[in-house]
Design an enzyme around this catalytic site. Structure first.
Site: not given
Ligand code: PLP
Length: 372
Positions: A69, A147, A175, A195-197, A233, A320
Site C-alpha cells: 500500500g 483504516n 482497507q 495491499s495484500g496483507h 524482479t 503504524c
Molecule cells: N493505506 C491504508 C489505508 C492502510 O491501512 C495501510 C496500512 O495500514 C497502508 C496504506 C499501507 O499499506 P502497507 O502496509 O502495505 O504499506
C-alpha cells in the site's frame, strides 16, 4: 490468543501459502528469463494479473504489482508530478500516513496540496471538494475506507466532481480491497492502491491499478518488468499468493460480511449490557468488522496493554501509529470530545474470529474498566 487487529494485518490464507511454497521451492525461475524452467513463473504472473484485475473489474494491463500500500500510494501521488507543472493535489485530513507523508514530500518540492476536512463521522463531504477544486487541480486522492474508523467515503461522487474539473482521481483502497465489492469503472477512479496483507495475502506485496491512458511516471527505473513502469524482479510467490487470497476473499465476501456483522453486534451488545459510556466512531456505512470506540475517562494505550496481558490484540489507532501516544489525526479530525478521545481503541475482527471472540474481547474491556 485472540487476534482482533485485522485492520493492521491478517493471517496468511493457507491456500495462498501452499501456492507460494511451490514458487519459492520448485518453480523459482526468474519470470523474465526465456528458458522453459521460467515458464511456470511467467505463466503464474500472467494468471495472477488476470485474476486480480477480474476481482476489481479492471483490465490485466491496468494492474501493476508493487511492494504494498505504501508504495502504491507514493507512486500514485508522486508519479504525476512533472517539472514546470505546479498544478495542485487535494487530499483529506484523515488519509493514512502513506498518502499524507507522500503529499507532504511533494509540498516540499513546491507542489501545492490542500487537505479537506471531514464531518463528525469521517466523511469527506462532496461540497468540501467543490469548494476547493479548480482547473489548476491535477490530482484528488481520497481513501475508499478509513483504516482507523472504517468510514467508507463517497468516492464515486468525489471522482465525478474531480473529472468535471479535468483532474485525476486516486483512491487508497488498502482497507477495502478483498472486503467490500470493488468495480473501478463504477467508482470512476483513475488509480487505486491495494495491499495484500490486509486480505490474507503475504506482507510486502500489493498493486496499483492505473487506468489505461493515465500518463504517470515510472515508479522505478531499471528492467522492463511491470510494463517498464516498476522495474525489479517480480516477487512471483507473493504475487500468486495475493491472487489466491483475493479471489477467495471475493468469493466469500457476502458470507464473511454477515459473520463480521454478527461479531460486531455481539461486541456492542456486551459493552451496552454493562453500561459502558462510549462513543462509536465512524459512519454507519463502514468496513464490516471495524469497531472504533472512544470510552469516557479511559486510556486507550493502557487498555491495549492490559488486554495484551489477557492475550488479546487490539489497536489504539492505526498500527503504524502505535509508537505515538497522542490522539490520532483521524480522531482529532472527527472532533471526538476530550473526555472520550484518550480512551479510543480499534477492534477489527476478521474471518479467523468468532462471535465468542467478540464477547471475550468486550468482556475483557469491561473487566479492565472495572464497570462490573
Ligand atoms: N493505506 C491504508 C489505508 C492502510 O491501512 C495501510 C496500512 O495500514 C497502508 C496504506 C499501507 O499499506 P502497507 O502496509 O502495505 O504499506
Amino acid at each position: 490468543m485472540i487476534y482482533a487487529d485485522n485492520a493492521a494485518t491478517t493471517q496468511l490464507d493457507i491456500d495462498a501459502f501452499e501456492k507460494m511454497k511451490k514458487f519459492l521451492l520448485n518453480d523459482y525461475g526468474n519470470a523474465s528469463q526465456l528458458y522453459s524452467f521460467s515458464r511456470a513463473a511467467k505463466k503464474a504472473l500472467k494468471e495472477a494479473r488476470i485474476t486480480i484485475a477480474d476481482c476489481i473489474c479492471a483490465l490485466p494491463e491496468e494492474i501493476y504489482f508493487t511492494s504494498g500500500g505504501t508504495e502504491s500510494d507514493n507512486w500514485a501521488i508522486k508519479g504525476l508530478q512533472t517539472l514546470g507543472d505546479d498544478r495542485a493535489t487535494i487530499t483529506s485530513k484523515i488519509e493514512h500516513h502513506a498518502v499524507l507523508n507522500a503529499c507532504a514530500a511533494t509540498e516540499k518540492l513546491g507542489f501545492p496540496v490542500a487537505y479537506l476536512s471531514v464531518d463528525e463521522h469521517g466523511v469527506v463531504l462532496p461540497e468540501t471538494l467543490c469548494d476547493v477544486i479548480t482547473s489548476k487541480t491535477k490530482l484528488v486522492s481520497i481513501m475508499l475506507a478509513n483504516n482507523e474508523i472504517g468510514t467508507i467515503e463517497p468516492v464515486k461522487e468525489l471522482a465525478k466532481i474531480t473529472h468535471a474539473h479535468g483532474a485525476l482521481f486516486h483512491t487508497d483502497a488498502v482497507q477495502a480491497v478483498g472486503h467490500i465489492p470493488i468495480d473501478v469503472n463504477a467508482l470512476g477512479v483513475d488509480m487505486l492502491s491495494a495491499s495484500g496483507h490486509k486480505f490474507n495475502a503475504p506482507k510486502g506485496v500489493g498493486f496499483l491499478y492505473i487506468r489505461k491512458g493515465v500518463n504517470i511516471n515510472p515508479y522505478a527505473d531499471g528492467g522492463a518488468q511491470e510494463f517498464g513502469m516498476r522495474a525489479g524482479t517480480e516477487n512471483v510467490a507473493a504475487i500468486v499468493a495475493m491472487a489466491v487470497a483475493l479471489k477467495k476473499n471475493c468469493a466469500n465476501m457476502q458470507e464473511t460480511q454477515k459473520k463480521l456483522l454478527r461479531m460486531e453486534a455481539e461486541f456492542i451488545q456486551t459493552l451496552d449490557d454493562a453500561g459502558t459510556d462510549y462513543i462509536r466512531n465512524g459512519f454507519a456505512n463502514r468496513m464490516p468488522g471495524n469497531i472504533n470506540i472512544s470510552i469516557r475517562g479511559a486510556n486507550g494505550e493502557m487498555l491495549l496493554h492490559r488486554l495484551d496481558l489477557k492475550g488479546i490484540c487490539i489497536s489504539t489507532g492505526s498500527a503504524c501509529d502505535s509508537v505515538n501516544t497522542q490522539v490520532s489525526h483521524v480522531i482529532e479530525a472527527i472532533g471526538v470530545p476530550d473526555a472520550y478521545a484518550q480512551g479510543t481503541i480499534r477492534v477489527s475482527f476478521g474471518t479467523m474470529n468468532s462471535e465468542d471472540d467478540a464477547k471475550t474481547v468486550a468482556e475483557g474491556i469491561i473487566d479492565i474498566l472495572g464497570i462490573r
